[in-house]
Design an enzyme around this catalytic site. Sequence first.
Site, short mmCIF file in Angstrom:
data_model
loop_
_atom_site.label_atom_id
_atom_site.label_comp_id
_atom_site.label_asym_id
_atom_site.label_seq_id
_atom_site.Cartn_x
_atom_site.Cartn_y
_atom_site.Cartn_z
NE ARG A 108 -37.17 -0.97 11.48
CZ ARG A 108 -36.26 0.74 11.29
NH1 ARG A 108 -36.46 1.24 12.71
NH2 ARG A 108 -37.63 1.79 10.60
CE1 TYR A 151 -24.37 -21.52 19.37
CE2 TYR A 151 -24.04 -19.18 18.57
CZ TYR A 151 -24.38 -20.81 18.28
OH TYR A 151 -25.45 -20.42 17.44
CG ASP A 160 -24.00 -16.80 26.04
OD1 ASP A 160 -24.96 -17.19 25.77
OD2 ASP A 160 -24.08 -16.93 24.87
CE LYS A 220 -29.37 -22.16 20.63
NZ LYS A 220 -28.68 -21.76 21.37
#
Length: 404
Positions: A65, A118, A191, A216
């Site tokens: 992690r 978004y 973004d 994306k």
Amino acid sequence: MINRRRKKDLFKRNIMKFETKAIHIGEEPKFKEGGSGDVVIPIHLSSTFARKKVDEPTYGYEYSRTGNPTRNALERRLAALEDAKFGLAFASGVAAETVLCLSLLKSGDHIIASGDLYSGTRRLFNTVFNQNFEVEISYVDAREVKNVKKAIKSNTRLVWLETPTNPLMRLCDIKAISEITEGKDIIVVVDNTFMSPYFQKPLNLGADIVVHSTTKFLNGHSDSIGGAIMLSDDKTYSALKFYQNTTGAILSPFDSFLVLRGIKTLAIRMEKHNKNAIRIAEYLESHPKVKRVNYPGLKSYPQHNLARKQMSGFGGMLSFEIDANLKETRAFLENLKIFALAESLGGVESLIEHPAIMTHSYIPKKEREKMGITDSLIRISVGIEDITDLIEDLDNAFKRTTQK
Ligand SMILES: *Cc1c(COP(=O)(O)O)cnc(C)c1O
């Protein structure tokens, strides 16, 4: 605004060009005793790492992690693509955004955000951060720099930009907006999911932090959900790194491998997305059933000059409005054969969707229509298929729709 001088020093040392970095950074073969000279980094699945001495992790890794070799390779590559010093990989784009806000905001702080943000980001701001944590949000039309300037208050901590926006493809001037925060304790976040670092580098235009949904264009094959943050300020990076580990919103080793692999072809994919999108935008613009095409690459686009100034290409996303009612618009979408009727974007395959019913249904109809997201607006993520097949598919769908 955070330490910009460091960023400049880093550029000086940045000798490789984009395509080379996209293939090599993070995967330099390591020749060490017992190694195998891998050209492609292994998927390190180990959750924990053995050490020789109690007080020191032998190879720098202790628990996956906190740090994982495959994820770290991706994080180095992500940083290199945005000309940043640091990269961080997360379980999704919204996980990256959540960690960013948790790390840098406290109750009573204020965010200024682009109006047609978004949907997932907007939901995160409005529910978690506004309702639960009392963070104030102002949505502004960021196409005008003065709207952002007017919204700045003494408690403003973040200016959150998306350019182009989704699905209307509205742009904002990253450099001009970054300049108005100069000397203030405000962080400019961009973004950059729609353009990818191949066509737009917000940090070089003065922004402080870049976020991505790697789901994306960066991964590019519609087979992984992930997110990323890139930045150059040491102090902010430490805070983000601490929260990445503390919240555990990390990208898995397998997804890290997929994104590392996807990025290798980012440059050639983006070139082809761009080329196909220009052809489709021109086709649509000349079609009698089309009222309006939103694509920054068109000379007729109201912000075409800004697009040329801050982007080195126009990308694969566009939207358009057809001269039809909702029933015909649905029929058009359902009549396509190659374009998949699906949400998401940025993959090699062409996707088409109806924002009012699908991605943007959460916005009340009246508000949506005022923004320009009407019942006849359609969004396309242009893939890298043969352009004649794509145009023929659109053409056939138009014909079938109008015959009925
Ligand atoms: C998809 C997307 C996100 C969210 O990313 P996920 O990986 O779906 O969590 C954020 N911003 C933009 C512009 C996006 O397209």
